[in-house]
Write a protein that holds these residues in place. Structure first.
Motif, PDB file in Angstrom:
ATOM      1  N   ASN A  55      30.831  37.424  42.967  1.00 40.54           N
ATOM      2  CA  ASN A  55      31.444  36.982  42.716  1.00 40.54           C
ATOM      3  C   ASN A  55      31.792  36.646  44.392  1.00 40.54           C
ATOM      4  N   ALA A  56      31.201  37.245  45.581  1.00 40.94           N
ATOM      5  CA  ALA A  56      30.868  36.533  46.466  1.00 40.94           C
ATOM      6  C   ALA A  56      30.216  35.526  46.564  1.00 40.94           C
ATOM      7  N   LEU A  57      30.327  34.691  45.888  1.00 42.12           N
ATOM      8  CA  LEU A  57      29.265  33.598  45.804  1.00 42.12           C
ATOM      9  C   LEU A  57      30.891  32.752  45.402  1.00 42.12           C
ATOM     10  N   PHE A  58      31.871  33.043  44.640  1.00 42.51           N
ATOM     11  CA  PHE A  58      33.083  32.318  44.139  1.00 42.51           C
ATOM     12  C   PHE A  58      33.493  32.594  44.684  1.00 42.51           C
ATOM     13  N   TRP A  59      33.749  33.229  46.007  1.00 43.14           N
ATOM     14  CA  TRP A  59      34.740  33.584  46.742  1.00 43.14           C
ATOM     15  C   TRP A  59      34.224  32.015  47.754  1.00 43.14           C
ATOM     16  N   ILE A  60      33.703  32.206  48.008  1.00 45.50           N
ATOM     17  CA  ILE A  60      32.962  31.535  49.292  1.00 45.50           C
ATOM     18  C   ILE A  60      32.927  30.091  48.820  1.00 45.50           C
ATOM     19  N   ILE A  61      32.444  29.615  47.664  1.00 46.58           N
ATOM     20  CA  ILE A  61      33.197  28.105  47.305  1.00 46.58           C
ATOM     21  C   ILE A  61      34.723  28.230  47.025  1.00 46.58           C
ATOM     22  N   THR A  62      35.356  28.986  46.718  1.00 42.83           N
ATOM     23  CA  THR A  62      37.085  28.867  46.410  1.00 42.83           C
ATOM     24  C   THR A  62      36.905  28.309  48.238  1.00 42.83           C
ATOM     25  N   LEU A  63      36.937  29.164  48.923  1.00 43.68           N
ATOM     26  CA  LEU A  63      37.361  29.625  50.465  1.00 43.68           C
ATOM     27  C   LEU A  63      36.866  28.336  50.835  1.00 43.68           C
TER      28      LEU A  63
END
Lengths: 242, 224
Positions: free
Chosen positions: A73-81
């Motif tokens: 989850n955290a990695l996905f949102w960092i990538i999206t950011l």
């Protein structure tokens, strides 16, 4: 001040007349057409997102079953950011070299702002969906409640687009400086990012709209979007004139 | 200037009374509760300074007077100084009560990010050369970040669990203080530290004005 404030207050309905919507559509279409004409900027955004997903996957070299949903989850949102900041930093690229003065004469700043927000929502949604699909392909997908995850995802993208449009406008006025764009938007997006990570973690656990916690997060994100769009509505005319 | 005298009197009172006043005894917190008169007023002063900065930015956009831009910059600058002091006093307090200089607390992290936001404000100012453009663009940015900053330090710690009193379901300090002892020093301390910040800001604004006059005089000299 007097010109703009009177325009805001007495002519609010004028933004939604048939003519105004046509103008908005024309400005929106202009950006999309330019993007397809000059394919390098669009393909660089896409390639950047695919590359960054692959780099993140290759750094862990494991599937979701080993890293666990929290890291996923955290990695996905960092990538999206990062993908969003990279994509949105190009939103005023077509206005370089004096085109902004030309547009300033042709149209109203608020129409330019809303066309840019719509354009950014389209661009970020497209890249976000491609990134999510590729990320799920390589890392796996632990989402327990897809409907709630989609709600959080779309709300997050809309919020990113509305904040980043304004920030890229500021960076554009400062000479379209990418470093400046990054240092301004990363801390600005962080409260949103925290809410999104918390909300999508609930969606991954299969807890959704029927709980108060999830509804509160959705409401907070919506409130942030409203605040940012109304602030942009008030401030963008001054920025565009500078 | 009566309020400058008031500042000095209030701050001397705060320091003397804050250090020697009888305080309620609470386990763990012990004597460190005296930090209440130094740590908490820093945040009050910083928030008021940031409000003044945002108001001056709005006034600049409304009236187009460069003086408001200078005010906004100086108030934000002083607010940052108070923020750093608040972080330092808070870290010392955290070491005594929570056991570490930096804890994973939403309020601490929110403040750190808020500092980054306002440091970016100064970077933005430095990257623009032309005066009126810099004033407009930085005023827009200053107004844009202000609600985000408020949400970072006042809203998010109430949503996520925080160690701070009054946040995340923790009780505030009031329930331990039946004698209302602390308030006799706390309220004057808040006013005193804020007035000190305001005083520093007015001095810096005057300094900036003199600097600008010197630059103008130099330009005239060169032209002659």
């Amino acid at each position: 001040m007097s010109f703009y404030s009177s325009y805001f207050i007495f002519n609010f309905a004028a933004h939604f007349s048939n003519q105004a919507l046509k103008e908005l559509w024309a400005l929106y279409k202009k950006d999309i057409i330019l993007d397809f004409k000059n394919k390098s900027s669009l393909s660089s955004v896409l390639l950047y997102s695919l590359t960054i997903v692959f780099v993140s996957y290759y750094s862990f070299k494991v599937k979701i079953s080993e890293v666990g949903p929290i890291v996923w989850n955290a990695l996905f949102w960092i990538i999206t950011l990062f993908i969003s900041i990279n994509a949105a930093s190009k939103s005023f690229q077509n206005e370089m070299n004096g085109v902004d003065y030309y547009l300033y004469q042709l149209s109203n700043p608020l129409k330019i702002l809303f066309s840019k927000i719509l354009y950014n929502i389209t661009l970020l949604l497209a890249t976000g969906i491609i990134c999510l699909a590729f990320y799920s392909l390589v890392m796996g997908n632990p989402v327990g409640s897809p409907v709630d995850f989609t709600i959080i995802f779309v709300l997050g993208i809309v919020a990113f687009a509305s904040i980043l449009t304004m920030v890229s406008g500021i960076a554009f006025k400062a000479g379209n400086n990418f470093t400046l764009m990054a240092i301004m938007s990363l801390p600005l997006l962080l409260p949103l990012e925290m809410l999104l990570i918390k909300g999508s973690m609930l969606a991954i656990d299969g807890i959704g709209m029927d709980t108060v916690g999830f509804r509160n997060i959705v409401l907070s994100i919506s409130a942030l979007i409203m605040i940012e769009i109304s602030l942009s509505y008030l401030l963008f005319p001054y920025l565009w004139r500078a | 200037m009566w309020w400058k005298a008031l500042t000095v009197i209030l701050l001397i009172y705060t320091i003397l009374a804050g250090l020697f006043f009888p305080i309620p005894t609470v386990d763990i917190v012990d004597e460190s509760v005296r930090n209440l008169f130094f740590h908490v007023p820093m945040w009050f002063a910083m928030t008021i300074m940031l409000i003044l900065g945002a108001v001056n930015s709005i006034l600049y956009l409304a009236k187009n007077n460069i003086q408001y831009d200078i005010n906004a910059k100086i108030f934000t600058q002083t607010a940052l100084i108070f923020g750093v002091l608040g972080l330092i006093t808070g870290s010392l307090w955290a070491l005594i009560t929570w056991g570490a200089l930096w804890t994973n607390d939403p309020k601490l992290n929110g403040t750190a990010i808020g500092m980054l936001l306002y440091l970016a404000y100064f970077v933005l100012r430095n990257s623009l050369e032309e005066d009126s453009k810099r004033a407009t663009v930085s005023a827009v940015y200053n107004i844009l970040v202000f609600p985000i900053f408020l949400s970072l330090i006042y809203v998010l710690p109430r949503i996520f669990a925080s160690l701070h009193p009054g946040n995340g379901g923790n009780p505030g300090f009031n329930i331990y203080d039946q004698a209302k002892h602390l308030r006799i020093v706390f309220y004057p301390a808040v006013i005193g530290w804020f007035l000190l910040g305001f005083w520093i800001s007015t001095q810096l604004i005057r300094l900036k004005k003199i600097e600008n006059q010197f630059i103008e005089r130099e330009i005239i000299d060169i032209n002659e």
